[in-house]
Design a protein around this motif. Sequence first.
Motif, PDB file in Angstrom:
ATOM      1  N   TYR A  65       0.849  -1.182   0.000  1.00 55.02           N
ATOM      2  CA  TYR A  65       0.000   0.000   0.000  1.00 55.02           C
ATOM      3  C   TYR A  65       0.889   1.238   0.000  1.00 55.02           C
ATOM      4  O   TYR A  65       1.942   1.267   0.648  1.00 55.02           O
ATOM      5  CB  TYR A  65      -0.882   0.046   1.251  1.00 55.02           C
ATOM      6  CG  TYR A  65      -2.017  -0.956   1.268  1.00 55.02           C
ATOM      7  CD1 TYR A  65      -2.924  -1.034   0.213  1.00 55.02           C
ATOM      8  CD2 TYR A  65      -2.177  -1.806   2.349  1.00 55.02           C
ATOM      9  CE1 TYR A  65      -3.976  -1.939   0.245  1.00 55.02           C
ATOM     10  CE2 TYR A  65      -3.227  -2.719   2.393  1.00 55.02           C
ATOM     11  CZ  TYR A  65      -4.119  -2.780   1.332  1.00 55.02           C
ATOM     12  OH  TYR A  65      -5.147  -3.673   1.373  1.00 55.02           O
ATOM     13  N   TYR A  68      -1.491   7.905   0.889  1.00 56.41           N
ATOM     14  CA  TYR A  68      -2.620   8.589   0.261  1.00 56.41           C
ATOM     15  C   TYR A  68      -2.170   9.889  -0.406  1.00 56.41           C
ATOM     16  O   TYR A  68      -2.813  10.362  -1.341  1.00 56.41           O
ATOM     17  CB  TYR A  68      -3.695   8.903   1.307  1.00 56.41           C
ATOM     18  CG  TYR A  68      -4.204   7.681   2.026  1.00 56.41           C
ATOM     19  CD1 TYR A  68      -4.975   6.733   1.375  1.00 56.41           C
ATOM     20  CD2 TYR A  68      -3.896   7.473   3.380  1.00 56.41           C
ATOM     21  CE1 TYR A  68      -5.441   5.602   2.041  1.00 56.41           C
ATOM     22  CE2 TYR A  68      -4.353   6.352   4.055  1.00 56.41           C
ATOM     23  CZ  TYR A  68      -5.123   5.415   3.371  1.00 56.41           C
ATOM     24  OH  TYR A  68      -5.582   4.296   4.029  1.00 56.41           O
ATOM     25  N   HIS A 108     -13.794  14.005  -5.647  1.00 58.04           N
ATOM     26  CA  HIS A 108     -13.281  14.247  -4.304  1.00 58.04           C
ATOM     27  C   HIS A 108     -13.489  15.704  -3.875  1.00 58.04           C
ATOM     28  O   HIS A 108     -13.867  15.971  -2.725  1.00 58.04           O
ATOM     29  CB  HIS A 108     -11.799  13.885  -4.224  1.00 58.04           C
ATOM     30  CG  HIS A 108     -11.533  12.413  -4.277  1.00 58.04           C
ATOM     31  ND1 HIS A 108     -12.533  11.477  -4.237  1.00 58.04           N
ATOM     32  CD2 HIS A 108     -10.372  11.708  -4.364  1.00 58.04           C
ATOM     33  CE1 HIS A 108     -12.018  10.272  -4.290  1.00 58.04           C
ATOM     34  NE2 HIS A 108     -10.703  10.378  -4.376  1.00 58.04           N
ATOM     35  N   LYS A 261      -9.101  14.345   3.166  1.00 61.88           N
ATOM     36  CA  LYS A 261      -9.999  13.624   4.074  1.00 61.88           C
ATOM     37  C   LYS A 261     -10.914  12.683   3.285  1.00 61.88           C
ATOM     38  O   LYS A 261     -11.212  11.572   3.734  1.00 61.88           O
ATOM     39  CB  LYS A 261     -10.831  14.610   4.890  1.00 61.88           C
ATOM     40  CG  LYS A 261     -10.051  15.398   5.920  1.00 61.88           C
ATOM     41  CD  LYS A 261     -10.976  16.391   6.634  1.00 61.88           C
ATOM     42  CE  LYS A 261     -10.210  17.283   7.585  1.00 61.88           C
ATOM     43  NZ  LYS A 261     -11.107  18.288   8.233  1.00 61.88           N
ATOM     44  N   VAL A 262     -11.380  13.152   2.129  1.00 60.60           N
ATOM     45  CA  VAL A 262     -12.234  12.315   1.278  1.00 60.60           C
ATOM     46  C   VAL A 262     -11.400  11.232   0.610  1.00 60.60           C
ATOM     47  O   VAL A 262     -11.715  10.038   0.679  1.00 60.60           O
ATOM     48  CB  VAL A 262     -12.945  13.166   0.209  1.00 60.60           C
ATOM     49  CG1 VAL A 262     -13.751  12.269  -0.736  1.00 60.60           C
ATOM     50  CG2 VAL A 262     -13.853  14.196   0.851  1.00 60.60           C
ATOM     51  N   LYS A 263     -10.322  11.644  -0.021  1.00 60.90           N
ATOM     52  CA  LYS A 263      -9.492  10.713  -0.798  1.00 60.90           C
ATOM     53  C   LYS A 263      -8.976   9.553   0.045  1.00 60.90           C
ATOM     54  O   LYS A 263      -8.975   8.388  -0.403  1.00 60.90           O
ATOM     55  CB  LYS A 263      -8.318  11.465  -1.424  1.00 60.90           C
ATOM     56  CG  LYS A 263      -7.336  10.584  -2.186  1.00 60.90           C
ATOM     57  CD  LYS A 263      -6.234  11.403  -2.824  1.00 60.90           C
ATOM     58  CE  LYS A 263      -5.089  10.521  -3.302  1.00 60.90           C
ATOM     59  NZ  LYS A 263      -5.513   9.413  -4.156  1.00 60.90           N
ATOM     60  N   SER A 264      -8.568   9.850   1.281  1.00 60.61           N
ATOM     61  CA  SER A 264      -7.986   8.810   2.127  1.00 60.61           C
ATOM     62  C   SER A 264      -9.008   7.760   2.543  1.00 60.61           C
ATOM     63  O   SER A 264      -8.638   6.685   3.023  1.00 60.61           O
ATOM     64  CB  SER A 264      -7.336   9.434   3.365  1.00 60.61           C
ATOM     65  OG  SER A 264      -8.308  10.111   4.147  1.00 60.61           O
ATOM     66  N   ASN A 265     -10.273   8.068   2.353  1.00 61.04           N
ATOM     67  CA  ASN A 265     -11.328   7.099   2.641  1.00 61.04           C
ATOM     68  C   ASN A 265     -11.840   6.403   1.382  1.00 61.04           C
ATOM     69  O   ASN A 265     -12.735   5.555   1.471  1.00 61.04           O
ATOM     70  CB  ASN A 265     -12.499   7.790   3.342  1.00 61.04           C
ATOM     71  CG  ASN A 265     -12.220   8.039   4.807  1.00 61.04           C
ATOM     72  OD1 ASN A 265     -12.222   7.116   5.604  1.00 61.04           O
ATOM     73  ND2 ASN A 265     -11.957   9.285   5.161  1.00 61.04           N
ATOM     74  N   MET A 266     -11.251   6.750   0.239  1.00 62.91           N
ATOM     75  CA  MET A 266     -11.761   6.236  -1.031  1.00 62.91           C
ATOM     76  C   MET A 266     -10.780   5.333  -1.769  1.00 62.91           C
ATOM     77  O   MET A 266     -11.178   4.545  -2.624  1.00 62.91           O
ATOM     78  CB  MET A 266     -12.142   7.413  -1.955  1.00 62.91           C
ATOM     79  CG  MET A 266     -13.232   8.308  -1.405  1.00 62.91           C
ATOM     80  SD  MET A 266     -14.850   7.534  -1.369  1.00 62.91           S
ATOM     81  CE  MET A 266     -15.258   7.581  -3.097  1.00 62.91           C
ATOM     82  N   ASP A 267      -9.487   5.465  -1.513  1.00 64.61           N
ATOM     83  CA  ASP A 267      -8.513   4.608  -2.184  1.00 64.61           C
ATOM     84  C   ASP A 267      -7.405   4.241  -1.211  1.00 64.61           C
ATOM     85  O   ASP A 267      -7.393   4.695  -0.065  1.00 64.61           O
ATOM     86  CB  ASP A 267      -7.964   5.257  -3.458  1.00 64.61           C
ATOM     87  CG  ASP A 267      -7.105   6.488  -3.189  1.00 64.61           C
ATOM     88  OD1 ASP A 267      -6.133   6.380  -2.423  1.00 64.61           O
ATOM     89  OD2 ASP A 267      -7.383   7.564  -3.765  1.00 64.61           O
ATOM     90  N   SER A 268      -6.486   3.417  -1.676  1.00 64.41           N
ATOM     91  CA  SER A 268      -5.368   2.978  -0.827  1.00 64.41           C
ATOM     92  C   SER A 268      -4.026   3.374  -1.411  1.00 64.41           C
ATOM     93  O   SER A 268      -3.024   2.698  -1.235  1.00 64.41           O
ATOM     94  CB  SER A 268      -5.437   1.456  -0.632  1.00 64.41           C
ATOM     95  OG  SER A 268      -6.632   1.094   0.021  1.00 64.41           O
TER      96      SER A 268
END
Length: 380
Positions: A65, A68, A108, A261-268
């Motif tokens: 991984y 982000y 995002h 904040k959005v991106k880190s919850n949407m991809d790895s």
Amino acid sequence: MIKPAKRLKSVKEYYFSIKLREVRQLTAAGKPIINMGIGSPDLQPPSQVLEAISNSLGDATAHKYQSYQGLPELREAISGFYKNKFSVDTNPESEVLPLMGSKEGIMHVSMAFLNEGDKVLIPNPGYPTYTSVTKLVGAEPLFYNLSDANNWQPNFEELDKLDLSDVKIMWVNYPHMPTGTNATLETFEKLVAFGKKHNILIINDNPYSFILNDKPISILQVKGAKDIALELNSLSKTFNMAGWRVGMLLGNATYINEVLKVKSNMDSGMFYGIQKGAIEALQLSDDWFINQNKIYQERRNLIWQLADKLDATYSKNATGLFVWAKIPKGKKSEEVTDAILYDNDIFITPGTVFGSQGEGYIRFSLCVTSEIIKEAIARL
């Protein structure tokens, strides 16, 4: 059957998803279709970039991984690219956010700043994704018309007459897709002032700056732009890396952090090797752009001949990966493009895909070889 979410009632399947399915069916039926509709670069990425991704695959962290925020050296490369090409200073630690394509960034940013019922200023004609994403997050599109008479620049007198009380975001896109019109620094200065006056976040989507364009500019060059503006960019068109999905968002650290904040919850995180390739691309010399543009210049000259065959008119000052052409008065865009598809086996995009202001226009892509364009000319 389980009912789909109500939000899907507000959007339709993307035009190109539908039309390309039809094109594939025609091809499968034996039709020799020439696809001049979509802007997917057919040229290869730089050899140094391919070598960089290949060499990275054995690195110890290559298959883990990723951050982000991307590799620190990728953010440094993006920051250096903006300094070198646009004379824009950014802090790579806090003002640069790598993206898995700029289309991801549109979603995002919208999720980070829009609440249900907020309004969004969207150019007409313009990229359809601005509208669909706005609707998907429960916000309301508020279209502002662009016209040939005003060189496809925003009309600020008309904008100031609108009820802007609930407007949160304004999308702009220069060099403009689909028309290929470039912005001026004066336009960007007016946009920054407009955003500050009405407390509207201005976002310039800027993936076409280096294609057939001698004077690439960024909205972030304007003094005070970071107070109210963000800029999206992409390696898809500039370096023929569309399928790699590499984009970037630059601007005020506070705004960037909200998007993170959005991106880190949407991809790895973006694949390590792709990041290594992107770093190499961003450090290439201007020879890359010069050689690419020689190819696109030859193709554009031929596309102009093709447009002449259709009695369509166009601007020779336009930039970018497309030719935007006005068809004879009284003709409808989709009727013209469908006739060309079914009679001549050539797929061209109708201007109405990009909004009501696109009626009366068609769009050609430069992502086909000169030989194929010559074949299209012969068919007409």
